[in-house]
Design a protein around this motif. Sequence first.
Motif, PDB file in Angstrom:
ATOM      1  N   TRP A  38     -18.824  -5.002-199.403  1.00 23.91           N
ATOM      2  CA  TRP A  38     -18.261  -3.699-199.925  1.00 23.91           C
ATOM      3  C   TRP A  38     -18.981  -3.692-201.271  1.00 23.91           C
ATOM      4  O   TRP A  38     -19.365  -2.463-201.850  1.00 23.91           O
ATOM      5  N   ARG A  39     -19.350  -4.743-201.834  1.00 25.64           N
ATOM      6  CA  ARG A  39     -20.023  -4.742-203.017  1.00 25.64           C
ATOM      7  C   ARG A  39     -21.492  -4.182-202.779  1.00 25.64           C
ATOM      8  O   ARG A  39     -21.851  -3.489-203.348  1.00 25.64           O
ATOM      9  N   SER A  40     -22.203  -4.502-201.637  1.00 26.54           N
ATOM     10  CA  SER A  40     -23.436  -4.001-201.302  1.00 26.54           C
ATOM     11  C   SER A  40     -23.311  -2.477-200.971  1.00 26.54           C
ATOM     12  O   SER A  40     -24.373  -1.726-201.432  1.00 26.54           O
ATOM     13  N   VAL A  41     -22.547  -1.977-200.228  1.00 20.20           N
ATOM     14  CA  VAL A  41     -22.019  -0.639-200.163  1.00 20.20           C
ATOM     15  C   VAL A  41     -22.209  -0.033-201.453  1.00 20.20           C
ATOM     16  O   VAL A  41     -22.586   1.220-201.572  1.00 20.20           O
ATOM     17  N   VAL A  42     -21.185  -0.401-202.530  1.00 19.21           N
ATOM     18  CA  VAL A  42     -21.242   0.229-203.660  1.00 19.21           C
ATOM     19  C   VAL A  42     -22.403   0.375-204.357  1.00 19.21           C
ATOM     20  O   VAL A  42     -22.783   1.132-205.126  1.00 19.21           O
ATOM     21  N   ILE A  43     -23.187  -0.870-204.470  1.00 14.67           N
ATOM     22  CA  ILE A  43     -24.489  -0.910-205.131  1.00 14.67           C
ATOM     23  C   ILE A  43     -25.515   0.100-204.767  1.00 14.67           C
ATOM     24  O   ILE A  43     -26.156   0.692-205.315  1.00 14.67           O
ATOM     25  N   VAL A  44     -25.446   0.133-203.220  1.00 15.43           N
ATOM     26  CA  VAL A  44     -26.317   1.188-202.544  1.00 15.43           C
ATOM     27  C   VAL A  44     -26.170   2.441-203.064  1.00 15.43           C
ATOM     28  O   VAL A  44     -26.970   3.407-203.354  1.00 15.43           O
ATOM     29  N   GLU A  45     -24.934   3.085-203.025  1.00 13.37           N
ATOM     30  CA  GLU A  45     -24.434   4.323-203.621  1.00 13.37           C
ATOM     31  C   GLU A  45     -24.837   4.461-205.136  1.00 13.37           C
ATOM     32  O   GLU A  45     -25.056   5.555-205.261  1.00 13.37           O
ATOM     33  N   ALA A  59     -21.564   3.123-191.085  1.00 13.00           N
ATOM     34  CA  ALA A  59     -21.743   4.369-191.571  1.00 13.00           C
ATOM     35  C   ALA A  59     -20.629   5.316-192.289  1.00 13.00           C
ATOM     36  O   ALA A  59     -20.798   5.845-193.258  1.00 13.00           O
ATOM     37  N   ALA A  60     -19.438   4.793-191.826  1.00 12.77           N
ATOM     38  CA  ALA A  60     -18.030   5.346-192.624  1.00 12.77           C
ATOM     39  C   ALA A  60     -17.901   4.972-193.867  1.00 12.77           C
ATOM     40  O   ALA A  60     -17.552   5.594-194.820  1.00 12.77           O
ATOM     41  N   GLU A  61     -18.298   3.661-194.232  1.00  6.92           N
ATOM     42  CA  GLU A  61     -18.186   3.208-195.457  1.00  6.92           C
ATOM     43  C   GLU A  61     -19.157   3.874-196.517  1.00  6.92           C
ATOM     44  O   GLU A  61     -19.001   4.111-197.408  1.00  6.92           O
ATOM     45  N   HIS A  62     -20.320   3.964-195.957  1.00  3.25           N
ATOM     46  CA  HIS A  62     -21.377   4.567-196.948  1.00  3.25           C
ATOM     47  C   HIS A  62     -20.938   6.001-197.046  1.00  3.25           C
ATOM     48  O   HIS A  62     -21.147   6.395-198.264  1.00  3.25           O
ATOM     49  N   TYR A  63     -20.556   6.893-196.066  1.00  2.00           N
ATOM     50  CA  TYR A  63     -20.053   8.140-196.118  1.00  2.00           C
ATOM     51  C   TYR A  63     -18.963   8.224-196.993  1.00  2.00           C
ATOM     52  O   TYR A  63     -18.949   9.100-197.998  1.00  2.00           O
ATOM     53  N   TYR A  64     -17.980   7.404-196.765  1.00  2.00           N
ATOM     54  CA  TYR A  64     -16.800   7.222-197.813  1.00  2.00           C
ATOM     55  C   TYR A  64     -17.352   7.016-199.145  1.00  2.00           C
ATOM     56  O   TYR A  64     -16.903   7.849-200.121  1.00  2.00           O
ATOM     57  N   THR A  80      -8.314   0.091-200.722  1.00  2.00           N
ATOM     58  CA  THR A  80      -7.506   0.410-199.553  1.00  2.00           C
ATOM     59  C   THR A  80      -8.289   1.188-198.356  1.00  2.00           C
ATOM     60  O   THR A  80      -8.030   0.894-197.205  1.00  2.00           O
ATOM     61  N   GLN A  81      -8.861   2.159-198.597  1.00  2.00           N
ATOM     62  CA  GLN A  81      -9.665   3.112-197.617  1.00  2.00           C
ATOM     63  C   GLN A  81     -10.867   2.196-197.327  1.00  2.00           C
ATOM     64  O   GLN A  81     -11.183   2.267-196.001  1.00  2.00           O
ATOM     65  N   LEU A  82     -11.550   1.460-198.108  1.00  2.00           N
ATOM     66  CA  LEU A  82     -12.566   0.537-197.572  1.00  2.00           C
ATOM     67  C   LEU A  82     -11.969  -0.504-196.399  1.00  2.00           C
ATOM     68  O   LEU A  82     -12.682  -0.671-195.650  1.00  2.00           O
ATOM     69  N   ARG A  83     -10.891  -1.001-196.923  1.00  2.00           N
ATOM     70  CA  ARG A  83     -10.209  -1.961-195.673  1.00  2.00           C
ATOM     71  C   ARG A  83      -9.935  -1.136-194.685  1.00  2.00           C
ATOM     72  O   ARG A  83      -9.862  -1.847-193.260  1.00  2.00           O
TER      73      ARG A  83
END
Length: 85
Positions: free
Chosen positions: A71-78, A26-31, A16-19
């Motif tokens: 979003w999958r990419s954001v999570v994988i990077v984190e 930047a906000a997605e990676h920060y979150y 929900t937050q990612l949506r």
Amino acid sequence: MAACSGDMLQVQQCMTQLREIDGNIAAEHYYAHSVPTPVLKGVLQYCNTVVAARKNINEMREAEYLRYIHWRSVVIVELLERGVF
């Protein structure tokens, strides 16, 4: 990987937050940096399921499909930054 209902609730809240911040990279990676690793793994599993199902579901809009891949990419990077992989 079976998750208890509490874990699923956290995954749903994360999605929900990612949506809500979709498009602000930047906000997605920060979150993602603030989300616990088990929840990120759940989000990754969920995104992988959605992306795999896309092959069988013609109704999914292309933009939605690309959102899950992003979003999958954001999570994988984190997770990589945390040394999980």
